[in-house]
Design a protein around this motif. Structure first.
Motif, mmCIF file in Angstrom:
data_model
loop_
_atom_site.group_PDB
_atom_site.id
_atom_site.type_symbol
_atom_site.label_atom_id
_atom_site.label_comp_id
_atom_site.label_asym_id
_atom_site.label_seq_id
_atom_site.Cartn_x
_atom_site.Cartn_y
_atom_site.Cartn_z
ATOM 1 N N GLU A 1 52.332 51.149 -5.067
ATOM 2 C CA GLU A 1 53.726 51.422 -5.403
ATOM 3 C C GLU A 1 53.886 52.754 -6.125
ATOM 4 O O GLU A 1 54.988 53.094 -6.551
ATOM 5 N N ALA A 2 52.830 53.505 -6.254
ATOM 6 C CA ALA A 2 52.865 54.750 -7.032
ATOM 7 C C ALA A 2 53.984 55.715 -6.636
ATOM 8 O O ALA A 2 54.644 56.253 -7.508
ATOM 9 N N PRO A 3 54.243 55.953 -5.336
ATOM 10 C CA PRO A 3 55.269 56.946 -5.004
ATOM 11 C C PRO A 3 56.650 56.573 -5.541
ATOM 12 O O PRO A 3 57.403 57.442 -5.932
ATOM 13 N N GLU A 4 56.975 55.277 -5.516
ATOM 14 C CA GLU A 4 58.311 54.881 -5.992
ATOM 15 C C GLU A 4 58.328 54.617 -7.486
ATOM 16 O O GLU A 4 59.346 54.748 -8.130
ATOM 17 N N GLU A 5 57.199 54.187 -8.025
ATOM 18 C CA GLU A 5 57.159 53.777 -9.427
ATOM 19 C C GLU A 5 56.097 54.596 -10.149
ATOM 20 O O GLU A 5 54.950 54.157 -10.245
ATOM 21 N N PRO A 6 56.439 55.768 -10.635
ATOM 22 C CA PRO A 6 55.439 56.536 -11.379
ATOM 23 C C PRO A 6 54.946 55.711 -12.577
ATOM 24 O O PRO A 6 55.737 55.076 -13.265
ATOM 25 N N LEU A 7 53.638 55.744 -12.760
ATOM 26 C CA LEU A 7 53.067 54.894 -13.809
ATOM 27 C C LEU A 7 53.357 55.477 -15.188
ATOM 28 O O LEU A 7 53.443 56.693 -15.366
ATOM 29 N N THR A 8 53.516 54.577 -16.121
ATOM 30 C CA THR A 8 53.682 55.049 -17.497
ATOM 31 C C THR A 8 52.340 55.618 -17.968
ATOM 32 O O THR A 8 51.302 55.393 -17.348
ATOM 33 N N ARG B 1 49.187 48.775 -8.096
ATOM 34 C CA ARG B 1 49.796 49.953 -8.754
ATOM 35 C C ARG B 1 49.684 51.178 -7.850
ATOM 36 O O ARG B 1 50.608 51.971 -7.756
ATOM 37 N N LEU B 2 48.553 51.299 -7.180
ATOM 38 C CA LEU B 2 48.375 52.458 -6.291
ATOM 39 C C LEU B 2 49.373 52.412 -5.141
ATOM 40 O O LEU B 2 49.934 53.423 -4.733
ATOM 41 N N LEU C 1 48.757 54.585 -16.557
ATOM 42 C CA LEU C 1 47.991 55.606 -15.855
ATOM 43 C C LEU C 1 46.577 55.680 -16.428
ATOM 44 O O LEU C 1 45.596 55.814 -15.685
ATOM 45 N N ARG C 2 46.498 55.566 -17.727
ATOM 46 C CA ARG C 2 45.186 55.609 -18.386
ATOM 47 C C ARG C 2 44.334 54.400 -17.958
ATOM 48 O O ARG C 2 43.152 54.522 -17.671
ATOM 49 N N LEU C 3 45.009 53.249 -17.892
ATOM 50 C CA LEU C 3 44.303 52.033 -17.462
ATOM 51 C C LEU C 3 43.756 52.208 -16.044
ATOM 52 O O LEU C 3 42.586 51.937 -15.773
ATOM 53 N N VAL C 4 44.636 52.700 -15.187
ATOM 54 C CA VAL C 4 44.245 52.832 -13.778
ATOM 55 C C VAL C 4 43.145 53.880 -13.633
ATOM 56 O O VAL C 4 42.150 53.664 -12.916
#
Lengths: 349, 187
Positions: A122-129, A119-120, A133-136
């Motif tokens: 791909e963060a720039p292209e795929e903003p986390l829901t 998730r980290l 985000l809370r999970l991460v």
């Protein structure tokens, strides 16, 4: 699932099994999640490139993976289920807090790090829901190594900025063009290319006429200059006769037009005269110089040179030329006296 | 201004001026792409020239409907990967010459900052050298060349989802490699 676990998708590099469609599809979810380490990852990439059927499956699965977090939620849900199974109860029904997936993910290890890393990355292209985000974030609070990785990943643009940016120079382009189009065209190539143009015939005809006129004209002028008056006079006579005939003919119609028409002829005649005068002058001067040089009459030689050099300011002033530091102060500054003493000025000496 | 595709169509008719324009337009991009793959200025120069020569040699194989940029990048990528794999056999730490930093430095920048930048660049080169071919090309195309996911997918002829997962994985690998390099330097 830890990336380091021995499994079909994590084979040892030394005894790596050959990839087949069955193995590829069994490992597909982990492959798409990015959980397959090298070199198995590379083997799967190659298989995907080679096998049309597997590529089609990947395309279908991609839509599934693109739905952010679906697979991870499935994994977490599976973990939840197994925990419920262990406890022998349905935790989701009995304890709403158990539905806090963030806590669950934060408390687990291994595969969760791999998930968070993915998730980290791909963060720039795929903003986390918000949920993801809370999970991460929950995981990051508990995991220092993932925090370090997050810091480095966030800092990547600054790392990239340290790489030099190269600029291709003219030599680069010239080398590429030379190696693709061949060497720069030479003189004859250019000439050949020019000749291929339709208007080249007319241009060549005009150029030939011009060259002929120049050669012919100079040859006639030279001959007239060498043989002095008779030939020159005859040339001028022929020229005058032709010119006068033409002029007379034109004058019959319009005397003004006749004067205009006479002008080129007069110009050519004057040109020949001027050329002849100059060449006679120059040749006699050259003869004098050579004779003086041979006889050692340097004074005369200097005078001859002076005739040429003085008008263009290259002949040094005798006063300055002969002056030395000791006598320089003794030179009489009065210009009128100096002028009268100059031998060439009044023609005496 | 003519599009790349129009120019390249003229190139196919052996229009030297069109070819010159294509070279002018892409020479710096391909030079940097090569440099980001191989990490050495001289090798990058040779490699970039080889890309253009290969492009010219295969000019008749270009399919008119295809995007020229994708065609060029896929060719460049293949050559760079071949070179990268060959070089991996005698992999060495890339020592970036100091003169490569002249372009980057502003007039008032201190020597300390220059040195720090160079150290970071060396670390990044080392980290990049530890990446696999696929990860490296993902980083180069997305983060260095700033191609879109769709362009990369077309260049590599893989689905966009695969490109995303490769990029994500490559960044993580690179981040970890940088951390390892930093620890090595500190120790």
């Amino acid at each position: 699932m830890s990336p380091m676990n021995p499994s079909p998708m994590n084979p040892s590099p030394m005894n790596q099994p050959p990839m087949n469609c069955d193995l590829f599809r069994r490992s597909l979810r982990a492959y798409l999640r990015g959980d397959i380490p090298e070199p198995a990852f590379g083997v799967m990439v190659e298989h995907e490139a080679e096998c049309d059927e597997c590529r089609r499956v990947v395309t279908e699965m991609t839509a599934e993976v693109d739905h952010v977090g679906e697979l991870s939620f499935a994994a977490v849900a599976a973990a939840e289920t197994s925990e419920s199974d262990l406890r022998g109860t349905d935790s989701r029904a009995s304890d709403p807090q158990r539905l806090d997936l963030g806590s669950l993910l934060g408390l687990t290890t291994g595969a969760d790090c791999a998930y968070v890393e993915q998730r980290l990355g791909e963060a720039p292209e795929e903003p986390l829901t918000k949920d993801l985000l809370r999970l991460v974030d929950t995981h990051l609070e508990a995991c220092p190594s993932c925090r370090q990785l997050r810091d480095v990943l966030e800092d990547l643009p600054r790392w990239y900025a340290t790489l030099p940016v190269l600029r291709a120079d003219r030599a680069f382009k010239a080398e590429v063009l030379r190696r693709t189009l061949g060497p720069e065209p030479g003189f004859w190539d250019v000439l050949r290319a020019l000749w291929r143009r339709p208007e080249a015939v007319w241009e060549a005809a005009v150029a030939c006429a011009l060259v002929t006129f120049i050669l012919f004209g100079s040859a006639v002028g030279r001959r007239a200059a060498e043989s002095e008056l008779p030939n020159r006079a005859s040339l001028q006579g022929v020229g005058s006769a032709v010119g006068s005939a033409v002029v007379r003919g034109i004058d019959d119609g319009a005397s003004r037009a006749g004067r205009v028409a006479r002008a080129p002829y007069t110009l050519v005649r004057d040109g020949f005269d001027g050329l002849h005068g100059f060449s006679s002058h120059a040749s006699s001067w050259m003869e004098r110089v050579v004779t003086n040089f041979r006889t050692g009459d340097y004074e005369e030689l200097l005078n001859d040179l002076r005739v040429v050099l003085e008008p263009i300011g290259l002949y040094p002033d005798p006063a300055v030329r002969t002056a030395d530091p000791a006598t320089e102060t003794a030179v009489d500054p009065a210009p009128s006296d100096a002028k009268t003493e100059t031998p060439r000025e009044d023609g005496t000496q | 201004m003519r599009t790349d595709e129009e120019l390249f169509d003229l190139c196919r008719q052996r229009d030297a001026r069109a070819w010159e324009l294509i070279v002018e337009r892409y020479q710096s991009k391909i030079l940097n792409l090569s440099y980001q793959f191989c990490g050495n200025k001289d090798e990058a120069r040779d490699l970039a020239q080889d890309v253009f020569i290969r492009l010219y040699q295969t000019i008749d194989h270009y399919e008119s409907g295809r995007t020229f940029k994708t065609w060029l990048y896929s060719m460049a990528r293949n050559l760079c990967i071949d070179h990268y794999r060959r070089r991996k056999k005698d992999r060495r730490v890339v020592d970036t010459p100091v003169d490569e930093f002249r372009d980057l430095e502003g007039g008032g920048e201190s020597q300390d900052r220059t040195l720090a930048k160079r150290e970071r660049s060396d670390l990044l080169h080392k980290a990049l050298d530890t990446l696999g071919t696929i990860s490296r090309e993902a980083i180069v195309m997305k983060d260095f060349q700033d191609l879109s996911l769709e362009e990369i997918a077309r260049t590599l002829e893989v689905p966009v989802g695969t490109v995303k997962s490769r990029i994500s994985r490559a960044r993580v690998e690179l981040g970890k490699a940088i951390l390892r390099s930093e620890r090595t330097v500190q120790s």
